[in-house]
Enzyme design. Structure first.
Site, mmCIF file in Angstrom:
data_model
loop_
_atom_site.group_PDB
_atom_site.id
_atom_site.type_symbol
_atom_site.label_atom_id
_atom_site.label_comp_id
_atom_site.label_asym_id
_atom_site.label_seq_id
_atom_site.Cartn_x
_atom_site.Cartn_y
_atom_site.Cartn_z
ATOM 1 N N ARG A 2 70.387 8.518 46.599
ATOM 2 C CA ARG A 2 69.837 9.479 47.568
ATOM 3 C C ARG A 2 68.330 9.592 47.401
ATOM 4 O O ARG A 2 67.836 9.639 46.275
ATOM 5 C CB ARG A 2 70.427 10.875 47.331
ATOM 6 N N TYR A 9 88.210 -3.396 42.770
ATOM 7 C CA TYR A 9 87.582 -2.466 41.824
ATOM 8 C C TYR A 9 87.977 -2.841 40.387
ATOM 9 O O TYR A 9 87.116 -2.929 39.496
ATOM 10 C CB TYR A 9 88.047 -1.048 42.164
ATOM 11 N N GLY A 25 73.450 6.152 39.083
ATOM 12 C CA GLY A 25 74.576 6.865 39.700
ATOM 13 C C GLY A 25 74.557 8.331 39.319
ATOM 14 O O GLY A 25 75.601 8.982 39.220
ATOM 15 N N LYS A 80 85.825 -4.155 37.145
ATOM 16 C CA LYS A 80 85.820 -3.437 35.858
ATOM 17 C C LYS A 80 86.148 -4.380 34.700
ATOM 18 O O LYS A 80 85.492 -4.342 33.655
ATOM 19 C CB LYS A 80 86.805 -2.261 35.903
ATOM 20 N N GLY A 120 76.468 11.044 41.265
ATOM 21 C CA GLY A 120 77.902 10.872 41.442
ATOM 22 C C GLY A 120 78.726 11.852 40.621
ATOM 23 O O GLY A 120 78.188 12.777 40.005
ATOM 24 N N GLN A 121 80.042 11.636 40.616
ATOM 25 C CA GLN A 121 80.958 12.585 39.974
ATOM 26 C C GLN A 121 80.674 12.720 38.478
ATOM 27 O O GLN A 121 80.601 13.829 37.953
ATOM 28 C CB GLN A 121 82.417 12.149 40.192
HETATM 29 N N1 SER Z 1 89.183 7.441 39.301
HETATM 30 C C1 SER Z 1 89.017 6.059 39.620
HETATM 31 C C2 SER Z 1 89.556 5.745 40.943
HETATM 32 O O1 SER Z 1 90.500 6.381 41.335
HETATM 33 C C3 SER Z 1 89.678 5.190 38.594
HETATM 34 O O2 SER Z 1 88.740 4.594 37.802
HETATM 35 O O3 SER Z 1 89.080 4.850 41.577
#
Ligand code: SER
Length: 318
Positions: free
Chosen positions: A36, A142, A8, A146, A11-12
């Site tokens: 990518r 999500y 990743g 986690k 990513g951010q």
């Molecule tokens: N920043 C994340 C989200 O908003 C939270 O883990 O999905």
């Protein structure tokens, strides 16, 4: 010297973590992997880059073998809002990706970093002073990936001795790569809108309080936890970490200190509001402070001042 793989990496978090790790350990010792085919310029020139889908166990194993990887920072995942729109894909990427990483770590004796989230909690978790060890019944796919990821990492440690570690990140605010479809993204978007058009339309209600952190602290947290002597760790995965906790109204007010003309209005997105309402307001991160000396550097005013300066410069030079 460790040989590090960052999944990743485009990513951010990955974009900035890869650069920080290369700075710390040397360019050639940090392999970046992203979905990518072509990496962004700053990742391509600085060191090794592989195009990789973490769901492809054989391809992952090949990169780990070829690069003689000893540490994996596994960041590839779908974020909360986008995951809610494609739950099966979120499960596939977030869970099967992690399982492949842990299996690789078991076979090749690697250390693993896994970022969990405030999303690992749910509506029946205490919202304020959220304890390290408490009820975890997330209501989003999500969040389910986690909390399952935390448990899987603990399992691989207990069962196979894999040195897996991780934190529960709050909303992360950054100015390099954009977040991709999270609920806390408003706290990044607002800065670009403030600098560009002095106005922001917010998709969360004005009073939605959530934990947040500036990216430099998030990077420090990951590296510091991974470098801590394992004998100090009573917990391993899912350490609560936070740096500040605010509402959109409070963030807007902090921006107005610098840009008095800035205005905000609210047009609530029911999906993301519902997700935010299920998360804690402010976590207790005393376990991280005690076990590996977690200490954030940026509070709300310091973060806002730096974000505005960085984004103004970035948009000016664009
Ligand atoms: N920043 C994340 C989200 O908003 C939270 O883990 O999905």
């Amino acid at each position: 010297m460790p040989s590090i793989l960052v999944t990743g990496a485009t990513g951010q978090i990955g974009t900035e973590l890869t650069l920080a790790l290369r700075e710390r350990y040397g360019d050639d010792t940090v392999t970046a992997a992203g979905h990518r085919r072509e990496p962004p310029n700053n990742l391509a020139t600085g060191g090794p880059y592989f195009s990789l889908d973490v769901r492809d166990a054989a391809a992952l194993d090949a990169v780990v073998s070829q690069q003689k990887i000893t540490v994996i920072y596994h960041l590839a995942a779908l974020l909360s809002a986008v995951a809610e729109s494609q739950p099966l894909q979120a499960w596939d990427i977030n869970m099967n990706g992690l399982l492949n990483v842990l299996e690789c770590a078991r076979k090749h004796n690697c250390q693993v970093f896994f970022p969990s989230s405030i999303a690992a909690f749910g509506p029946d978790t205490p919202a304020f002073d959220t304890p390290q060890d408490t009820v975890q019944h997330p209501s989003t796919i999500y969040g389910i990936t986690k909390v399952s990821g935390e448990l899987l990492c603990d399992y691989y440690h207990r069962r196979y001795g894999v040195d897996a570690r991780g934190v529960r990140y709050p909303g992360l605010i950054s100015n390099q790569a954009m977040p991709g479809g999270g609920t806390t993204d408003y706290a990044v978007d607002i800065f670009y809108a403030a600098v560009r058009q002095k106005h922001y339309e917010c998709f969360l209600r004005a009073d939605t309080q959530l934990d947040m952190m500036y990216m430099p602290d998030a990077i420090t947290a990951a590296i510091q936890l991974m470098e801590t002597d394992a004998r100090r760790l009573a917990h391993r995965n899912g350490f609560n970490v936070t740096a500040m906790s605010f509402t959109p109204a409070q963030l807007a007010a902090a921006i107005q200190q610098h840009l008095p003309d800035f205005t905000i209005n609210y047009k609530v997105d029911p999906l993301r509001q519902g997700i935010a309402d299920s998360w804690p307001r402010h976590m207790n991160d005393s376990a991280a402070r005690a076990e590996w000396d977690w200490q954030p550097q940026f509070d709300l005013p310091a973060m806002v001042a730096d974000m505005l300066a960085q984004i103004t410069a970035k948009l000016h030079n664009a």
